[in-house]
Motif scaffolding. Structure first.
Motif, PDB file in Angstrom:
ATOM      1  N   SER A 134       1.190  -1.289  -0.012  1.00 25.75           N
ATOM      2  CA  SER A 134      -0.182  -0.224   0.188  1.00 25.75           C
ATOM      3  C   SER A 134       1.019   1.216  -0.109  1.00 25.75           C
ATOM      4  O   SER A 134       0.418   2.494  -0.195  1.00 25.75           O
ATOM      5  N   TYR A 135       2.597   0.991   0.117  1.00 23.44           N
ATOM      6  CA  TYR A 135       3.114   2.533   0.123  1.00 23.44           C
ATOM      7  C   TYR A 135       3.344   2.723  -1.539  1.00 23.44           C
ATOM      8  O   TYR A 135       3.535   4.021  -1.883  1.00 23.44           O
ATOM      9  N   VAL A 136       2.455   2.213  -2.407  1.00 24.62           N
ATOM     10  CA  VAL A 136       2.401   3.044  -3.178  1.00 24.62           C
ATOM     11  C   VAL A 136       1.780   2.571  -4.430  1.00 24.62           C
ATOM     12  O   VAL A 136       0.788   1.687  -4.054  1.00 24.62           O
ATOM     13  N   PRO A 137       0.815   3.366  -5.468  1.00 26.85           N
ATOM     14  CA  PRO A 137      -0.277   3.255  -5.370  1.00 26.85           C
ATOM     15  C   PRO A 137      -0.169   2.352  -6.797  1.00 26.85           C
ATOM     16  O   PRO A 137       0.776   2.181  -7.894  1.00 26.85           O
ATOM     17  N   VAL A 138      -1.469   2.236  -6.747  1.00 23.84           N
ATOM     18  CA  VAL A 138      -1.901   0.685  -8.017  1.00 23.84           C
ATOM     19  C   VAL A 138      -2.983   0.310  -8.659  1.00 23.84           C
ATOM     20  O   VAL A 138      -4.255   1.428  -7.655  1.00 23.84           O
ATOM     21  N   THR A 139      -3.014   0.700  -9.795  1.00 22.58           N
ATOM     22  CA  THR A 139      -4.614   1.180 -10.678  1.00 22.58           C
ATOM     23  C   THR A 139      -4.160  -0.348 -11.381  1.00 22.58           C
ATOM     24  O   THR A 139      -3.437  -0.607 -12.035  1.00 22.58           O
ATOM     25  N   ALA A 140      -5.419  -0.542 -11.589  1.00 24.89           N
ATOM     26  CA  ALA A 140      -5.564  -2.197 -12.553  1.00 24.89           C
ATOM     27  C   ALA A 140      -6.308  -1.414 -13.352  1.00 24.89           C
ATOM     28  O   ALA A 140      -7.426  -0.804 -13.594  1.00 24.89           O
ATOM     29  N   PHE A 141      -6.144  -1.856 -15.487  1.00 23.65           N
ATOM     30  CA  PHE A 141      -6.806  -1.577 -15.975  1.00 23.65           C
ATOM     31  C   PHE A 141      -6.536  -2.933 -17.216  1.00 23.65           C
ATOM     32  O   PHE A 141      -5.734  -3.339 -17.130  1.00 23.65           O
ATOM     33  N   GLY A 142      -8.033  -3.248 -18.319  1.00 25.71           N
ATOM     34  CA  GLY A 142      -7.254  -3.475 -19.180  1.00 25.71           C
ATOM     35  C   GLY A 142      -8.088  -3.901 -20.151  1.00 25.71           C
ATOM     36  O   GLY A 142      -7.943  -4.442 -21.414  1.00 25.71           O
ATOM     37  N   GLY A 143      -8.723  -2.588 -20.398  1.00 27.47           N
ATOM     38  CA  GLY A 143      -8.438  -1.741 -22.162  1.00 27.47           C
ATOM     39  C   GLY A 143      -9.704  -0.854 -21.789  1.00 27.47           C
ATOM     40  O   GLY A 143     -10.136  -0.096 -22.274  1.00 27.47           O
ATOM     41  N   THR A 144     -10.392  -1.726 -20.812  1.00 31.78           N
ATOM     42  CA  THR A 144     -12.065  -0.818 -20.535  1.00 31.78           C
ATOM     43  C   THR A 144     -11.733  -1.023 -19.367  1.00 31.78           C
ATOM     44  O   THR A 144     -11.523  -2.570 -18.565  1.00 31.78           O
ATOM     45  N   ALA A 145     -13.403  -0.776 -18.249  1.00 28.50           N
ATOM     46  CA  ALA A 145     -13.621  -0.385 -17.864  1.00 28.50           C
ATOM     47  C   ALA A 145     -13.956  -2.285 -16.538  1.00 28.50           C
ATOM     48  O   ALA A 145     -13.859  -2.932 -15.399  1.00 28.50           O
ATOM     49  N   ASP A 146     -14.474  -3.280 -17.495  1.00 26.95           N
ATOM     50  CA  ASP A 146     -14.653  -4.343 -17.130  1.00 26.95           C
ATOM     51  C   ASP A 146     -14.312  -5.667 -17.670  1.00 26.95           C
ATOM     52  O   ASP A 146     -14.737  -6.671 -17.657  1.00 26.95           O
ATOM     53  N   CYS A 147     -13.127  -4.854 -17.968  1.00 28.27           N
ATOM     54  CA  CYS A 147     -12.330  -6.151 -17.811  1.00 28.27           C
ATOM     55  C   CYS A 147     -12.114  -7.452 -17.540  1.00 28.27           C
ATOM     56  O   CYS A 147     -11.854  -7.127 -16.568  1.00 28.27           O
ATOM     57  N   GLU A 148     -12.090  -8.870 -17.815  1.00 27.18           N
ATOM     58  CA  GLU A 148     -11.218  -9.717 -16.290  1.00 27.18           C
ATOM     59  C   GLU A 148     -10.075  -9.854 -16.467  1.00 27.18           C
ATOM     60  O   GLU A 148      -9.185  -9.730 -15.429  1.00 27.18           O
ATOM     61  N   ARG A 149      -9.036 -10.049 -17.515  1.00 27.21           N
ATOM     62  CA  ARG A 149      -8.119  -9.976 -17.517  1.00 27.21           C
ATOM     63  C   ARG A 149      -7.208  -8.080 -17.480  1.00 27.21           C
ATOM     64  O   ARG A 149      -7.507  -7.381 -18.138  1.00 27.21           O
ATOM     65  N   VAL A 150      -6.398  -7.805 -16.395  1.00 29.24           N
ATOM     66  CA  VAL A 150      -6.158  -6.803 -16.621  1.00 29.24           C
ATOM     67  C   VAL A 150      -4.404  -6.689 -15.672  1.00 29.24           C
ATOM     68  O   VAL A 150      -3.838  -7.172 -15.385  1.00 29.24           O
ATOM     69  N   MET A 151      -3.667  -5.652 -16.433  1.00 32.23           N
ATOM     70  CA  MET A 151      -2.788  -4.853 -15.990  1.00 32.23           C
ATOM     71  C   MET A 151      -2.439  -3.857 -14.813  1.00 32.23           C
ATOM     72  O   MET A 151      -3.600  -3.553 -14.308  1.00 32.23           O
ATOM     73  N   LEU A 152      -1.934  -4.297 -14.112  1.00 32.68           N
ATOM     74  CA  LEU A 152      -1.256  -3.372 -12.793  1.00 32.68           C
ATOM     75  C   LEU A 152       0.079  -2.312 -13.229  1.00 32.68           C
ATOM     76  O   LEU A 152       0.723  -3.234 -13.711  1.00 32.68           O
ATOM     77  N   ARG A 153      -1.032  -1.452 -12.843  1.00 29.64           N
ATOM     78  CA  ARG A 153      -0.192  -0.048 -12.919  1.00 29.64           C
ATOM     79  C   ARG A 153       0.752   0.136 -11.626  1.00 29.64           C
ATOM     80  O   ARG A 153      -0.065   0.530 -10.605  1.00 29.64           O
ATOM     81  N   PHE A 154       2.147   0.417 -10.704  1.00 29.77           N
ATOM     82  CA  PHE A 154       2.482   1.225  -9.712  1.00 29.77           C
ATOM     83  C   PHE A 154       3.035   1.836 -10.493  1.00 29.77           C
ATOM     84  O   PHE A 154       3.830   2.690 -11.369  1.00 29.77           O
ATOM     85  N   GLY A 155       2.685   3.322  -9.447  1.00 31.19           N
ATOM     86  CA  GLY A 155       3.219   4.354  -9.700  1.00 31.19           C
ATOM     87  C   GLY A 155       1.573   4.940  -9.696  1.00 31.19           C
ATOM     88  O   GLY A 155       0.980   4.944 -10.616  1.00 31.19           O
ATOM     89  N   ASP A 156       1.858   6.875  -9.244  1.00 26.53           N
ATOM     90  CA  ASP A 156       0.670   7.737 -10.546  1.00 26.53           C
ATOM     91  C   ASP A 156       1.352   9.665 -10.987  1.00 26.53           C
ATOM     92  O   ASP A 156       2.199   9.007 -10.272  1.00 26.53           O
ATOM     93  N   LYS A 157       0.772  10.368 -10.598  1.00 30.73           N
ATOM     94  CA  LYS A 157       1.195  11.340 -10.735  1.00 30.73           C
ATOM     95  C   LYS A 157       1.727  11.722  -9.603  1.00 30.73           C
ATOM     96  O   LYS A 157       2.756  12.532  -9.811  1.00 30.73           O
ATOM     97  N   ALA A 158       1.180  12.672  -8.169  1.00 32.95           N
ATOM     98  CA  ALA A 158       2.174  12.079  -7.489  1.00 32.95           C
ATOM     99  C   ALA A 158       3.181  11.669  -7.165  1.00 32.95           C
ATOM    100  O   ALA A 158       4.042  12.420  -6.546  1.00 32.95           O
ATOM    101  N   LEU A 159       3.555   9.959  -7.140  1.00 27.86           N
ATOM    102  CA  LEU A 159       4.921   9.385  -7.084  1.00 27.86           C
ATOM    103  C   LEU A 159       5.764  10.110  -7.957  1.00 27.86           C
ATOM    104  O   LEU A 159       6.969  10.592  -7.731  1.00 27.86           O
ATOM    105  N   CYS A 160       5.471  10.135  -9.481  1.00 33.22           N
ATOM    106  CA  CYS A 160       5.935   9.930 -10.018  1.00 33.22           C
ATOM    107  C   CYS A 160       6.421  11.234 -10.915  1.00 33.22           C
ATOM    108  O   CYS A 160       7.377  11.359 -11.587  1.00 33.22           O
ATOM    109  N   GLY A 161       5.446  12.418 -10.343  1.00 27.37           N
ATOM    110  CA  GLY A 161       5.830  13.617 -11.268  1.00 27.37           C
ATOM    111  C   GLY A 161       4.828  13.621 -12.770  1.00 27.37           C
ATOM    112  O   GLY A 161       5.707  15.533 -13.196  1.00 27.37           O
ATOM    113  N   TYR A 162       4.743  12.808 -13.404  1.00 33.54           N
ATOM    114  CA  TYR A 162       3.897  12.878 -14.731  1.00 33.54           C
ATOM    115  C   TYR A 162       2.676  12.090 -15.005  1.00 33.54           C
ATOM    116  O   TYR A 162       3.124  11.321 -14.143  1.00 33.54           O
TER     117      TYR A 162
END
Length: 252
Positions: free
Chosen positions: A47-75
């Motif tokens: 939980s110390y790093v922001p994580v977002t899940a997305f697979g192409g649309t909001a209801d995809c069953e298979r998704v990628m995880l993205r570690f990081g957000d704008k606040a952490l990475c600056g972009y």
């Protein structure tokens, strides 16, 4: 815990740590429901790093995880996901192909399952969510699905949803227990339904659910391996004999 799960947990921990220390975005491949469940087991630990899940649309069953957000990475950085449209070379000669047909053709290319996600079938066309790196190879190499010659290109417009049709089902159960609802929806006996939980084949909101007696809540998205997916709509009433009238939207 098997060796593959241990390695996968280690990989998630490494991605989280590197994203945090380097202040840059890192991504997994497309994850199965079982792999997503492993992440949810570690969610508090990471939980110390922001994580977002997305697979192409909001209801995809298979998704990628993205570690990081704008606040952490600056972009900002979007998910490296492309949508490839697969269409018959000659429309009138195209077969009515199934998800299994498309999946088999893709696996025959020798590519890893983690490089592509959900496949959305619309008529004789299919839309495939895959990694941007893999999209070029798929468009070049995939020329036939079953007996149908196909052409592939980046979709001009990706589907907004993986759901092409929902079928509303209304039925009666004694209680809105997960095993009771699944048994009714898929015409199973109670013992057959319970066995699905024991075999770790039931996922609710992308999390493994081994509690067959747990109550489903309105909006819960349920995946049952080997049977399909549905959204539990809720209880719409009660009969004079005390049974519950419940509704569910079945993915078709």
């Amino acid at each position: 815990m098997d060796a593959d799960e241990i390695l996968f947990k280690k990989r998630l921990a490494e991605l989280a740590n590197k994203a945090y220390t380097d202040s840059r975005y890192l991504f997994t491949g497309f994850l199965s429901l079982a792999e997503q469940n492993v992440y949810y087991q570690m969610e508090r630990e990471l939980s110390y790093v922001p994580v977002t899940a997305f697979g192409g649309t909001a209801d995809c069953e298979r998704v990628m995880l993205r570690f990081g957000d704008k606040a952490l990475c600056g972009y900002e950085e979007s998910f490296p996901i492309a949508c490839v449209e697969i269409a018959p070379l000659v429309e009138k000669f195209g077969e009515e192909l199934t998800h299994r047909d498309y999946l088999g053709a893709l696996m025959n290319l020798g590519i890893e399952r983690a490089t592509f996600g959900d496949i959305v079938i619309v008529g004789k066309h299919a839309f495939l969510f895959c990694t941007e790196k893999m999209s070029s190879y798929i468009m070049e190499a995939l020329d036939k699905v079953r007996h149908t010659s196909v052409r592939c290109q980046i979709a001009e417009e990706a589907p907004e949803s993986t759901v092409t049709r929902l079928e509303r089902r209304t039925f009666q159960v004694n209680a809105a227990r997960a095993d009771s609802v699944i048994a009714k929806l898929y015409n199973l006996s109670r013992s057959e339904s319970v066995e699905l939980f024991r075999a770790k084949k039931v996922f609710v909101n992308s999390r493994l659910n081994e509690n067959n007696s747990g109550q489903l809540k309105p909006g819960d998205k349920v995946s049952v391996r080997g049977f399909g997916r549905f959204v539990f709509v809720g209880v719409s009433g009660e009969t004079r004999k005390g049974k519950l009238n419940v509704e569910a939207d079945l993915y078709c």
